[in-house]
Design a protein around this motif. Sequence first.
Motif, short mmCIF file in Angstrom:
data_model
loop_
_atom_site.label_atom_id
_atom_site.label_comp_id
_atom_site.label_asym_id
_atom_site.label_seq_id
_atom_site.Cartn_x
_atom_site.Cartn_y
_atom_site.Cartn_z
N HIS A 191 0.84 -1.20 0.00
CA HIS A 191 0.00 0.00 0.00
C HIS A 191 0.88 1.25 0.00
O HIS A 191 1.84 1.34 0.75
N LEU A 192 0.51 2.20 -0.83
CA LEU A 192 1.25 3.45 -0.92
C LEU A 192 1.06 4.27 0.35
O LEU A 192 -0.05 4.33 0.90
N SER A 193 2.12 4.91 0.80
CA SER A 193 2.03 5.78 1.97
C SER A 193 2.85 7.04 1.73
O SER A 193 4.02 6.96 1.33
N ALA A 194 2.26 8.19 1.98
CA ALA A 194 2.97 9.46 1.83
C ALA A 194 4.06 9.62 2.88
O ALA A 194 4.98 10.42 2.71
N SER A 195 3.98 8.84 3.95
CA SER A 195 4.99 8.98 5.01
C SER A 195 6.30 8.26 4.63
O SER A 195 7.35 8.55 5.22
N THR A 196 6.24 7.34 3.65
CA THR A 196 7.46 6.63 3.26
C THR A 196 7.84 6.82 1.80
O THR A 196 8.95 6.48 1.40
N ASN A 197 6.94 7.37 0.98
CA ASN A 197 7.21 7.54 -0.45
C ASN A 197 7.28 9.03 -0.79
O ASN A 197 6.27 9.74 -0.69
N CYS B 137 -2.05 2.05 -9.49
CA CYS B 137 -2.17 3.39 -10.09
C CYS B 137 -0.98 3.59 -11.02
O CYS B 137 0.15 3.25 -10.66
N GLU B 138 -1.23 4.15 -12.19
CA GLU B 138 -0.15 4.36 -13.18
C GLU B 138 0.92 5.32 -12.67
O GLU B 138 2.07 5.24 -13.07
N ILE B 139 0.55 6.22 -11.78
CA ILE B 139 1.50 7.23 -11.29
C ILE B 139 2.46 6.64 -10.25
O ILE B 139 3.57 7.12 -10.09
N PHE B 140 2.00 5.58 -9.57
CA PHE B 140 2.81 4.97 -8.51
C PHE B 140 3.02 3.48 -8.80
O PHE B 140 2.44 2.62 -8.14
#
Length: 118
Positions: free
Chosen positions: A39-45, A87-90
């Motif tokens: 899962h994408l996370s703004a805190s690590t990516n 998601c294509e962006i990530f």
Amino acid sequence: MIENPSPGRRRFLKLAGGFTAVVALSATFLSRAVAALPHLSASTNPTAKALHYTDDASEAVVHHPPMQHCMMCQHYKGHMGETWGPCEIFPGYDVNAKGWCSAYKARESMMHMMHMKP
Ligand code: SF4
């Protein structure tokens, strides 16, 4: 002409059919498990942070129209009814269907349905 199978042969055919069904179901579950991405996370990516990604569009720090969330985004490649999807962006991550980031782009079909501009 087909002969009536013996009881032993009938039992074997039933077992073989059951075994085939179990193998098919297991392959389905395994392929879904393998397909799941972290899962994408703004805190690590850093890219997610730069694009203000959040798992919950209602909590985004950037103001945006309320109907904007990943499920409605052209970049989202998840399936209807699933909570997370690619998601294509990530690449290499799943994003939340109710998430949002500033790369949001309305799906053409949604804009058409809702008479909205991108
Ligand atoms: S680009 Fe679209 S699908 Fe991907 S995280 Fe941003 S809003 Fe969600």
